[in-house]
Enzyme design. Sequence first.
Site, PDB file in Angstrom:
ATOM      1  N   ASP A 148     -13.066  -1.553  -7.164  1.00  0.00           N
ATOM      2  CA  ASP A 148     -13.360  -0.464  -8.110  1.00  0.00           C
ATOM      3  C   ASP A 148     -12.569  -0.559  -9.411  1.00  0.00           C
ATOM      4  O   ASP A 148     -12.953   0.061 -10.402  1.00  0.00           O
ATOM      5  CB  ASP A 148     -13.024   0.888  -7.462  1.00  0.00           C
ATOM      6  N   VAL A 178     -22.869  20.849 -18.309  1.00  0.00           N
ATOM      7  CA  VAL A 178     -21.862  21.908 -18.147  1.00  0.00           C
ATOM      8  C   VAL A 178     -20.955  21.840 -19.371  1.00  0.00           C
ATOM      9  O   VAL A 178     -20.350  20.804 -19.650  1.00  0.00           O
ATOM     10  CB  VAL A 178     -21.040  21.712 -16.850  1.00  0.00           C
ATOM     11  N   GLY A 232     -23.050  16.638 -11.319  1.00  0.00           N
ATOM     12  CA  GLY A 232     -23.295  15.205 -11.148  1.00  0.00           C
ATOM     13  C   GLY A 232     -24.125  14.960  -9.909  1.00  0.00           C
ATOM     14  O   GLY A 232     -23.851  15.512  -8.840  1.00  0.00           O
ATOM     15  N   GLY A 275      -7.700   2.728   2.227  1.00  0.00           N
ATOM     16  CA  GLY A 275      -8.069   3.162   0.873  1.00  0.00           C
ATOM     17  C   GLY A 275      -9.105   4.269   0.838  1.00  0.00           C
ATOM     18  O   GLY A 275      -9.306   5.013   1.812  1.00  0.00           O
ATOM     19  N   THR A 276      -9.794   4.366  -0.285  1.00  0.00           N
ATOM     20  CA  THR A 276     -10.745   5.455  -0.530  1.00  0.00           C
ATOM     21  C   THR A 276     -11.805   5.515   0.562  1.00  0.00           C
ATOM     22  O   THR A 276     -12.119   6.587   1.093  1.00  0.00           O
ATOM     23  CB  THR A 276     -11.430   5.244  -1.898  1.00  0.00           C
ATOM     24  N   GLU A 285       0.859  -1.190   0.000  1.00  0.00           N
ATOM     25  CA  GLU A 285       0.000   0.000   0.000  1.00  0.00           C
ATOM     26  C   GLU A 285       0.890   1.233   0.000  1.00  0.00           C
ATOM     27  O   GLU A 285       1.787   1.368   0.833  1.00  0.00           O
ATOM     28  CB  GLU A 285      -0.929  -0.003   1.218  1.00  0.00           C
ATOM     29  N   GLY A 344     -24.996  11.756  -8.665  1.00  0.00           N
ATOM     30  CA  GLY A 344     -24.898  10.413  -8.089  1.00  0.00           C
ATOM     31  C   GLY A 344     -24.758  10.544  -6.580  1.00  0.00           C
ATOM     32  O   GLY A 344     -24.913  11.648  -6.026  1.00  0.00           O
ATOM     33  N   HIS A 399     -43.305  -2.104  17.019  1.00  0.00           N
ATOM     34  CA  HIS A 399     -43.958  -0.804  17.072  1.00  0.00           C
ATOM     35  C   HIS A 399     -43.475  -0.041  18.290  1.00  0.00           C
ATOM     36  O   HIS A 399     -43.359  -0.630  19.364  1.00  0.00           O
ATOM     37  CB  HIS A 399     -45.473  -0.994  17.152  1.00  0.00           C
ATOM     38  N   GLY A 411     -18.048  10.851 -11.348  1.00  0.00           N
ATOM     39  CA  GLY A 411     -17.642   9.450 -11.377  1.00  0.00           C
ATOM     40  C   GLY A 411     -16.158   9.265 -11.138  1.00  0.00           C
ATOM     41  O   GLY A 411     -15.404  10.231 -10.986  1.00  0.00           O
TER      42      GLY A 411
HETATM   43  C1  LIG Z   1     -16.714  10.617  -1.514  1.00  0.00           C
HETATM   44  C2  LIG Z   1     -16.968   9.134  -1.582  1.00  0.00           C
HETATM   45  C3  LIG Z   1     -17.941   8.577  -0.775  1.00  0.00           C
HETATM   46  C4  LIG Z   1     -18.174   7.219  -0.830  1.00  0.00           C
HETATM   47  N1  LIG Z   1     -19.142   6.700  -0.017  1.00  0.00           N
HETATM   48  C5  LIG Z   1     -19.391   5.377  -0.057  1.00  0.00           C
HETATM   49  C6  LIG Z   1     -20.363   4.812   0.796  1.00  0.00           C
HETATM   50  O1  LIG Z   1     -20.995   5.500   1.592  1.00  0.00           O
HETATM   51  N2  LIG Z   1     -20.587   3.486   0.738  1.00  0.00           N
HETATM   52  C7  LIG Z   1     -19.895   2.687  -0.141  1.00  0.00           C
HETATM   53  O2  LIG Z   1     -20.137   1.485  -0.169  1.00  0.00           O
HETATM   54  N3  LIG Z   1     -18.959   3.202  -0.962  1.00  0.00           N
HETATM   55  C8  LIG Z   1     -18.680   4.517  -0.943  1.00  0.00           C
HETATM   56  N4  LIG Z   1     -17.714   5.034  -1.747  1.00  0.00           N
HETATM   57  C9  LIG Z   1     -17.008   4.123  -2.672  1.00  0.00           C
HETATM   58  C10 LIG Z   1     -15.928   3.299  -1.940  1.00  0.00           C
HETATM   59  O3  LIG Z   1     -15.077   4.171  -1.248  1.00  0.00           O
HETATM   60  C11 LIG Z   1     -15.140   2.470  -2.949  1.00  0.00           C
HETATM   61  O4  LIG Z   1     -16.032   1.690  -3.714  1.00  0.00           O
HETATM   62  C12 LIG Z   1     -14.173   1.527  -2.248  1.00  0.00           C
HETATM   63  O5  LIG Z   1     -13.268   2.249  -1.473  1.00  0.00           O
HETATM   64  C13 LIG Z   1     -13.408   0.683  -3.283  1.00  0.00           C
HETATM   65  O6  LIG Z   1     -12.486  -0.130  -2.631  1.00  0.00           O
HETATM   66  P1  LIG Z   1     -11.222  -0.729  -3.392  1.00  0.00           P
HETATM   67  O7  LIG Z   1     -10.542  -1.589  -2.382  1.00  0.00           O
HETATM   68  O8  LIG Z   1     -11.625  -1.330  -4.669  1.00  0.00           O
HETATM   69  O9  LIG Z   1     -10.299   0.513  -3.778  1.00  0.00           O
HETATM   70  P2  LIG Z   1      -9.735   1.752  -2.959  1.00  0.00           P
HETATM   71  O10 LIG Z   1     -10.454   1.959  -1.687  1.00  0.00           O
HETATM   72  O11 LIG Z   1      -9.651   2.872  -3.920  1.00  0.00           O
HETATM   73  O12 LIG Z   1      -8.269   1.282  -2.522  1.00  0.00           O
HETATM   74  C14 LIG Z   1      -7.236   1.107  -3.431  1.00  0.00           C
HETATM   75  C15 LIG Z   1      -5.911   1.251  -2.688  1.00  0.00           C
HETATM   76  O13 LIG Z   1      -4.865   0.837  -3.545  1.00  0.00           O
HETATM   77  C16 LIG Z   1      -3.744   1.680  -3.351  1.00  0.00           C
HETATM   78  N5  LIG Z   1      -2.912   1.579  -4.558  1.00  0.00           N
HETATM   79  C17 LIG Z   1      -3.275   1.895  -5.834  1.00  0.00           C
HETATM   80  N6  LIG Z   1      -2.280   1.580  -6.696  1.00  0.00           N
HETATM   81  C18 LIG Z   1      -1.279   1.062  -5.939  1.00  0.00           C
HETATM   82  C19 LIG Z   1      -0.007   0.539  -6.242  1.00  0.00           C
HETATM   83  N7  LIG Z   1       0.442   0.454  -7.505  1.00  0.00           N
HETATM   84  N8  LIG Z   1       0.770   0.103  -5.214  1.00  0.00           N
HETATM   85  C20 LIG Z   1       0.347   0.165  -3.936  1.00  0.00           C
HETATM   86  N9  LIG Z   1      -0.866   0.647  -3.590  1.00  0.00           N
HETATM   87  C21 LIG Z   1      -1.668   1.069  -4.579  1.00  0.00           C
HETATM   88  C22 LIG Z   1      -4.376   3.054  -3.122  1.00  0.00           C
HETATM   89  O14 LIG Z   1      -3.460   3.899  -2.441  1.00  0.00           O
HETATM   90  C23 LIG Z   1      -5.595   2.688  -2.293  1.00  0.00           C
HETATM   91  O15 LIG Z   1      -5.322   2.741  -0.911  1.00  0.00           O
HETATM   92  C24 LIG Z   1     -17.425   6.397  -1.705  1.00  0.00           C
HETATM   93  C25 LIG Z   1     -16.425   6.944  -2.507  1.00  0.00           C
HETATM   94  C26 LIG Z   1     -16.194   8.309  -2.446  1.00  0.00           C
HETATM   95  C27 LIG Z   1     -15.107   8.890  -3.310  1.00  0.00           C
END
Ligand SMILES: Cc1cc2nc3c(=O)[nH]c(=O)nc-3n(C[C@H](O)[C@H](O)[C@H](O)COP(=O)(O)OP(=O)(O)OC[C@H]3O[C@@H](n4cnc5c(N)ncnc54)[C@H](O)[C@@H]3O)c2cc1C
Length: 472
Positions: free
Chosen positions: A313, A239, A182, A42-43, A35, A184, A451, A273
């Site tokens: 994702d 836009v 957007g 992550g996100t 990581e 979404g 209830h 997106g």
């Molecule tokens: C503002 C916002 C609100 C959201 N709210 C929700 C919600 O309420 N409920 C919900 O279910 N989802 C929500 N999401 C979506 C959710 O965050 C993502 O679907 C989820 O985090 C995806 O998980 P992931 O593990 O696929 O990827 P990510 O969480 O994106 O993690 C990928 C990780 O890989 C690491 N990485 C990338 N490339 C490399 C590399 N080459 N080497 C080492 N590390 C690397 C990155 O640093 C990151 O930490 C939201 C997203 C956003 C932007």
Amino acid sequence: MPSNSYDVVVIGAGTGGYVAAIRAAQLGLTVAVVEKQKALGGTCLIWGCIPTKALLEHAHALKVVQNAKEWGVVIPEGMPAINMSQVHSRKDKIVSGLTKGVEFLFKKNKITWIKGTAKLTGSGTITIVDGETQTVEAKEIIVATGSSPRSVSGIEIDHKRIITSDEAIHLPQVPKSLIVMGSGAVGVEFASIYRRFGSEVTIVELLPRLVPVEDEAVSAELEKSFRKQGIKCLTGTKVTKATAGASGVELEAQGSDGKTQKLSAEILLVATGRGPVTTGLNAEGVGLALDRGYIKVDEFYRTSVPHISALGDVITLGPRPHPQLAHVSSMEGILVAERLAGQEVRPLNYDHVPGCTYCDPEIGSVGLTEAEAKRRGYDVRIGSFPFGVLGRAKMAGETEGFVKIVADRKYDEVLGVHMIGPRSTELVAEAVLALRLECTVEELIKTIHAHPTFSEAVGEAAHATHGAAIHA
Ligand SMILES: Cc1cc2nc3c(=O)[nH]c(=O)nc-3n(C[C@H](O)[C@H](O)[C@H](O)COP(=O)(O)OP(=O)(O)OC[C@H]3O[C@@H](n4cnc5c(N)ncnc54)[C@H](O)[C@@H]3O)c2cc1C
């Protein structure tokens, strides 16, 4: 096994990657996670689900205080206001508590965190190109590199005036005006947050309705509520130009009638997106098949290269859009880990993925919308129940919205449940289980709902689907 050799190496510690790692370790595999961020999660944990929902809780707290008089709560002179530095310090504490929690779980499950950026160098090797540089060997590799915000052509993100959700969670001050591009989940959540904090908010949505993936009735109800709250909704509007200046952003937008209008705001939030993250990964170099940048996988998340899986994702499963949601990535992570550990696994049913949008009022939905059920040829039966007549909703002062059930007339099967209103993101859990168990409307009617609860709206909507709700 040499110290830099593992059964499984996961690239990316988001909700997909870290959950896959924990499950694989629980099943006896040796696991490392690469990581590149300073924290795990992550996100979802750092820029997504957690910080946004923390901000929404602050917005909700402000709403309750603003309505103090109705609640009989006496507040000394003056208008309640929001203190952004306290908001951010509370939110950041929640985020760091949770990311440290993942670190603890890694230690507990003996998972190695390799800090750096991973590059695929073969089907069994990964090179860490910065941070803790080294080459590691893996019997199996899981790519879980996630997604990042993307703009649309012609709109350049400068991260100051034209921003993404990554900046919107950290704005030091409440902007006087905000345009959200957007509608979404991300767009409408920030619209709710900043409107409640005091911004003039305008949403510009290209499609004819807000939250376009939801049932049409939900979109209409949200737009009605947003208008009431003073959020301007420009649907069917594109836009076409955005220019950032020293004090704000000037926009041109074109309506479905072809007419152009000029808009301006302090901040433009682009919420159109997210795209896959594969930069520097050498995905194509090792032979991974990609589609518009997403890694192509089969229903067991196997890529085109043996011993490399991908999930979350960053993937595509085919023509149908893959839901970019934390709980989807985590379920995929568990499935992949169990497959790699030799367990029998079954493909996920993407019709059963709940969607939760934490705007005000909240949206919770699962299964087919009315339009989609009709498109698939079902003889559809609908039932709907408004929160407005529910005792529990009246007590909470949260009376907007409804629960709508979409069912199949022939077998009485529940095909979809769509709700907008108080606690919908929690109430949807019952509906998810109902779909998972292929429940009939009759079974929902016979289920005893306590209830006074918000969940009575689900039972009543089931009654309504059979022709008569008790309380409406
Ligand atoms: C503002 C916002 C609100 C959201 N709210 C929700 C919600 O309420 N409920 C919900 O279910 N989802 C929500 N999401 C979506 C959710 O965050 C993502 O679907 C989820 O985090 C995806 O998980 P992931 O593990 O696929 O990827 P990510 O969480 O994106 O993690 C990928 C990780 O890989 C690491 N990485 C990338 N490339 C490399 C590399 N080459 N080497 C080492 N590390 C690397 C990155 O640093 C990151 O930490 C939201 C997203 C956003 C932007």
